[in-house]
Motif scaffolding. Structure first.
Motif, PDB file in Angstrom:
ATOM      1  N   GLY A 394      12.226  60.198   9.652  1.00 37.66           N
ATOM      2  CA  GLY A 394      12.905  58.931   9.392  1.00 37.66           C
ATOM      3  C   GLY A 394      13.275  58.762   7.938  1.00 37.66           C
ATOM      4  N   LEU A 395      13.855  59.814   7.350  1.00 42.84           N
ATOM      5  CA  LEU A 395      14.202  59.742   5.929  1.00 42.84           C
ATOM      6  C   LEU A 395      15.565  59.081   5.731  1.00 42.84           C
ATOM      7  N   ALA A 412      22.035  49.187  12.521  1.00 40.28           N
ATOM      8  CA  ALA A 412      21.001  48.462  13.258  1.00 40.28           C
ATOM      9  C   ALA A 412      20.103  49.388  14.074  1.00 40.28           C
ATOM     10  N   THR A 413      20.621  50.557  14.454  1.00 41.87           N
ATOM     11  CA  THR A 413      19.915  51.408  15.417  1.00 41.87           C
ATOM     12  C   THR A 413      19.104  52.518  14.780  1.00 41.87           C
ATOM     13  N   LEU A 414      19.603  53.127  13.731  1.00 45.33           N
ATOM     14  CA  LEU A 414      18.975  54.329  13.193  1.00 45.33           C
ATOM     15  C   LEU A 414      17.620  54.005  12.542  1.00 45.33           C
ATOM     16  N   PRO A 415      16.533  54.634  12.984  1.00 47.19           N
ATOM     17  CA  PRO A 415      15.185  54.340  12.468  1.00 47.19           C
ATOM     18  C   PRO A 415      14.865  55.169  11.230  1.00 47.19           C
ATOM     19  N   VAL A 416      15.609  54.923  10.156  1.00 44.39           N
ATOM     20  CA  VAL A 416      15.456  55.696   8.923  1.00 44.39           C
ATOM     21  C   VAL A 416      15.393  54.753   7.728  1.00 44.39           C
ATOM     22  N   GLY A 417      14.972  55.295   6.598  1.00 42.25           N
ATOM     23  CA  GLY A 417      14.885  54.476   5.400  1.00 42.25           C
ATOM     24  C   GLY A 417      16.222  54.237   4.734  1.00 42.25           C
ATOM     25  N   THR A 418      17.170  55.170   4.890  1.00 43.99           N
ATOM     26  CA  THR A 418      18.474  55.055   4.249  1.00 43.99           C
ATOM     27  C   THR A 418      19.573  55.413   5.250  1.00 43.99           C
ATOM     28  N   VAL A 419      20.558  54.537   5.399  1.00 42.71           N
ATOM     29  CA  VAL A 419      21.738  54.814   6.225  1.00 42.71           C
ATOM     30  C   VAL A 419      22.943  54.877   5.292  1.00 42.71           C
ATOM     31  N   LYS A 420      23.672  55.983   5.350  1.00 45.59           N
ATOM     32  CA  LYS A 420      24.846  56.182   4.496  1.00 45.59           C
ATOM     33  C   LYS A 420      26.089  56.209   5.395  1.00 45.59           C
ATOM     34  N   ILE A 421      27.039  55.345   5.087  1.00 43.42           N
ATOM     35  CA  ILE A 421      28.277  55.276   5.855  1.00 43.42           C
ATOM     36  C   ILE A 421      29.393  55.904   5.022  1.00 43.42           C
ATOM     37  N   ALA A 428      24.122  53.591  -5.360  1.00 47.10           N
ATOM     38  CA  ALA A 428      23.947  52.916  -6.640  1.00 47.10           C
ATOM     39  C   ALA A 428      22.700  53.423  -7.354  1.00 47.10           C
ATOM     40  N   PRO A 429      22.704  53.479  -8.683  1.00 45.50           N
ATOM     41  CA  PRO A 429      21.493  53.854  -9.419  1.00 45.50           C
ATOM     42  C   PRO A 429      20.353  52.891  -9.098  1.00 45.50           C
ATOM     43  N   GLY A 430      19.151  53.437  -9.016  1.00 39.05           N
ATOM     44  CA  GLY A 430      17.993  52.584  -8.757  1.00 39.05           C
ATOM     45  C   GLY A 430      17.800  52.247  -7.299  1.00 39.05           C
ATOM     46  N   GLY A 431      18.579  52.878  -6.421  1.00 40.51           N
ATOM     47  CA  GLY A 431      18.404  52.611  -5.002  1.00 40.51           C
ATOM     48  C   GLY A 431      17.026  53.038  -4.534  1.00 40.51           C
ATOM     49  N   SER A 432      16.458  52.266  -3.651  1.00 40.67           N
ATOM     50  CA  SER A 432      15.106  52.536  -3.194  1.00 40.67           C
ATOM     51  C   SER A 432      15.050  52.418  -1.687  1.00 40.67           C
ATOM     52  N   ALA A 433      14.120  53.114  -1.077  1.00 42.38           N
ATOM     53  CA  ALA A 433      14.024  53.088   0.385  1.00 42.38           C
ATOM     54  C   ALA A 433      12.590  53.340   0.810  1.00 42.38           C
ATOM     55  N   GLN A 434      12.296  52.987   2.038  1.00 39.44           N
ATOM     56  CA  GLN A 434      10.993  53.247   2.635  1.00 39.44           C
ATOM     57  C   GLN A 434      11.167  54.253   3.769  1.00 39.44           C
ATOM     58  N   PRO A 435      10.762  55.510   3.564  1.00 35.27           N
ATOM     59  CA  PRO A 435      10.844  56.484   4.651  1.00 35.27           C
ATOM     60  C   PRO A 435      10.014  56.037   5.842  1.00 35.27           C
ATOM     61  N   ARG A 436      10.384  56.531   7.014  1.00 36.39           N
ATOM     62  CA  ARG A 436       9.677  56.180   8.242  1.00 36.39           C
ATOM     63  C   ARG A 436       9.202  57.438   8.960  1.00 36.39           C
ATOM     64  N   GLY A 437       8.353  57.237   9.960  1.00 34.59           N
ATOM     65  CA  GLY A 437       7.841  58.362  10.726  1.00 34.59           C
ATOM     66  C   GLY A 437       7.089  59.337   9.833  1.00 34.59           C
ATOM     67  N   VAL A 438       7.247  60.641  10.132  1.00 37.26           N
ATOM     68  CA  VAL A 438       6.550  61.648   9.335  1.00 37.26           C
ATOM     69  C   VAL A 438       7.261  61.922   8.017  1.00 37.26           C
ATOM     70  N   SER A 439       8.340  61.182   7.738  1.00 40.12           N
ATOM     71  CA  SER A 439       9.050  61.361   6.470  1.00 40.12           C
ATOM     72  C   SER A 439       8.394  60.621   5.306  1.00 40.12           C
ATOM     73  N   GLY A 440       7.359  59.842   5.570  1.00 38.93           N
ATOM     74  CA  GLY A 440       6.642  59.259   4.451  1.00 38.93           C
ATOM     75  C   GLY A 440       6.331  57.792   4.614  1.00 38.93           C
ATOM     76  N   PRO A 447      13.405  49.757  -8.546  1.00 39.77           N
ATOM     77  CA  PRO A 447      12.437  48.773  -9.055  1.00 39.77           C
ATOM     78  C   PRO A 447      11.212  48.628  -8.156  1.00 39.77           C
ATOM     79  N   GLU A 448      11.399  48.840  -6.858  1.00 40.11           N
ATOM     80  CA  GLU A 448      10.265  48.677  -5.940  1.00 40.11           C
ATOM     81  C   GLU A 448       9.152  49.685  -6.197  1.00 40.11           C
ATOM     82  N   LEU A 449       9.491  50.833  -6.815  1.00 37.90           N
ATOM     83  CA  LEU A 449       8.444  51.805  -7.118  1.00 37.90           C
ATOM     84  C   LEU A 449       7.443  51.244  -8.128  1.00 37.90           C
TER      85      LEU A 449
END
Length: 473
Positions: A394-395, A412-421, A428-440, A447-449
């Motif tokens: 789920g990266l 809405a559907t993809l169970p991942v931390g980052t969706v790129k269209i 953008a610089p400083g983008g942050s995400a929360q991996p899901r599943g075995v991805s972390g 800033p969230e780090l």
């Protein structure tokens, strides 16, 4: 800056001790780097613990100033570090320099963001104050990878230090000399004991995760991440993980197939596929599958003919990639470009396009981490979205579509931390995400780090009853 573990003339493959590094381009022995003994690991933790109180007391603005100094030192040393990166991992020096520049930018980002990182006020009694304070966790162990070693390390080091933690950095055993050199560049910007570097393999990492530290940050494989998460549960350390991915690319029927193939090639072949958010599996709509596949084959063939695909980090990694490709071919996939280990020295592997793939193949269900683009044709966007949303990882995920409804459906559907269209990389610089599943687990970057490396203390400040009553009158 001493970048040598021992004189090159004194090193041969027969007299090595410790971690052995070979040139990914030629297979020749380069150097060996000694591994620390358990007592050295324990000493590093002791040093970091001793320095923690003093560093936490340093004003945040001064910590930011020291990060600025570290960024300047890194920029001055980037040519030497890029050369070490190229030697140990095979990454082209131009790409290594780009990664180091990203590391410089990240240090500057945290130098600026850290001093304005603040708590929150809370609504309470009118004659009392309620608020939160962010405090450092203490000693942070940072376990970083080889595929973008300086940029990733600088992100974690910058966030950990600016929030007041002391650091023990263990770089990947696949680039130990580079990791040590990075420490030699950055550490002088900070007081003694604040930033420490230890080379070593999995055994050293295991000792560090069991050493009673306060936070463990790991960027690497999902298997190693699972072991680290378990160690954190036992010790009580806060664990931040960005681990493996099996990122899908979903190609809708209404996009230009030539552009889509270019995006797929960038996603699958950049850095020889050795990026955590590489395109690992492709689902293309049947209506444009033929021109897309022809164009993707041409993209791979061009890279192979030009010799622009750098070697994989070592032959062990190449063997794992080849095993995935061989299994897919045994199950019916067709390699229209690449697909086999080339003759000659080093750990090269060609840009590879596999057609007629299915979800029974490891290239579609596991992280391959090589320049492989496996393609599965789907009859509809909905079918492709179901396939893209499947699996244990789920990266991140990418969708190429001109249909805004499909884009929103994917988000809405993809169970991942980052969706790129409509862009496999970027953002953008400083983008942050929360991996899901075995991805972390936990935020990575941005800033969230800073929050991940901090503990929150809630404060309620009120006057004694008689003083409060006097103040109200």
């Amino acid at each position: 800056m001493d970048t040598k573990a021992m004189p090159i003339a004194a090193q041969t493959e027969s007299n090595h001790a410790g971690i052995v590094i070979k040139d990914p381009r030629t297979g020749d022995f380069l150097w060996s780097v000694p591994e620390p003994e358990p007592a050295e690991v324990a000493h590093a933790v002791k040093v970091a613990r001793k320095a923690a109180g003093g560093w936490a007391a340093v004003p945040t603005a001064e910590r930011g100033s020291r990060l600025h100094a570290a960024a300047r030192a890194l920029d001055a040393a980037k040519a030497v570090l890029a050369g070490l990166n190229a030697s140990e991992t095979g990454r082209p020096e131009s790409e290594a320099l780009a990664g180091i520049d990203a590391g410089v930018s990240t240090l500057i980002q945290y130098a600026e963001v850290g001093p304005v990182h603040r708590g929150r006020s809370l609504n309470g009694n009118r004659f009392a104050s309620d608020y939160t304070l962010a405090e450092p966790r203490g000693v942070a162990v940072l376990l970083t990878p080889w595929n973008d070693p300086v940029a990733v390390a600088c992100g974690l080091i910058g966030a950990a230090l600016v929030t007041g933690n002391t650091v023990i950095h263990k770089p990947s055993e696949r680039c130990p000399r580079l990791g040590e050199a990075l420490g030699e560049v950055l550490a002088p910007a900070f007081p003694p004991g604040v930033l420490n570097t230890l080379s070593g393999g999995a055994g050293v990492g295991k000792l560090l995760t069991q050493a009673g530290v306060d936070v463990i940050a790991h960027v690497g494989s999902s298997a190693a991440g699972a072991r680290i998460a378990e160690a954190g549960l036992r010790s009580g350390a806060h664990v931040i993980r960005e681990n493996g991915g099996n990122d899908p690319l979903l190609v809708d029927r209404d996009v230009d197939p030539l552009w889509a193939a270019e995006q797929a090639a960038i996603g699958a072949f950049s850095n020889s596929g050795q990026i955590c958010t590489s395109v690992e599996r492709i689902y293309v709509h049947a209506d444009i599958a033929r021109p897309f596949c022809v164009a993707l084959e041409a993209e791979a063939a061009l890279r192979n003919s030009k010799g622009s695909v750098a070697p994989l980090v070592d032959t062990r990694m190449r063997d794992e990639v080849q095993a995935h490709v061989a299994q897919a071919r045994e199950l019916g996939a067709h390699a229209v470009e690449g697909g086999s280990v080339p003759e000659g020295p080093g750990s090269f592997y060609p840009a590879t396009v596999l057609l007629d793939c299915t979800d029974t193949m490891q290239v579609m269900t596991e992280e391959t981490f090589g320049p492989v683009a496996p393609v599965q044709v789907v009859a509809s966007f909905e079918e492709g979205l179901r396939q893209a949303a499947s699996g244990k990882y789920g990266l991140a995920a990418t969708v190429l579509t001109g249909n805004i409804a499909h884009a929103q459906q994917a988000i809405a559907t993809l169970p991942v931390g980052t969706v790129k269209i409509n862009a496999v990389f970027g953002g953008a610089p400083g983008g942050s995400a929360q991996p899901r599943g075995v991805s972390g687990h936990g935020f990575g970057y941005g800033p969230e780090l800073l929050d991940e490396f901090s503990r929150v203390k809630v404060v309620h400040l009120a006057a004694p009853p008689q003083q409060a009553a006097a103040g109200a009158s």
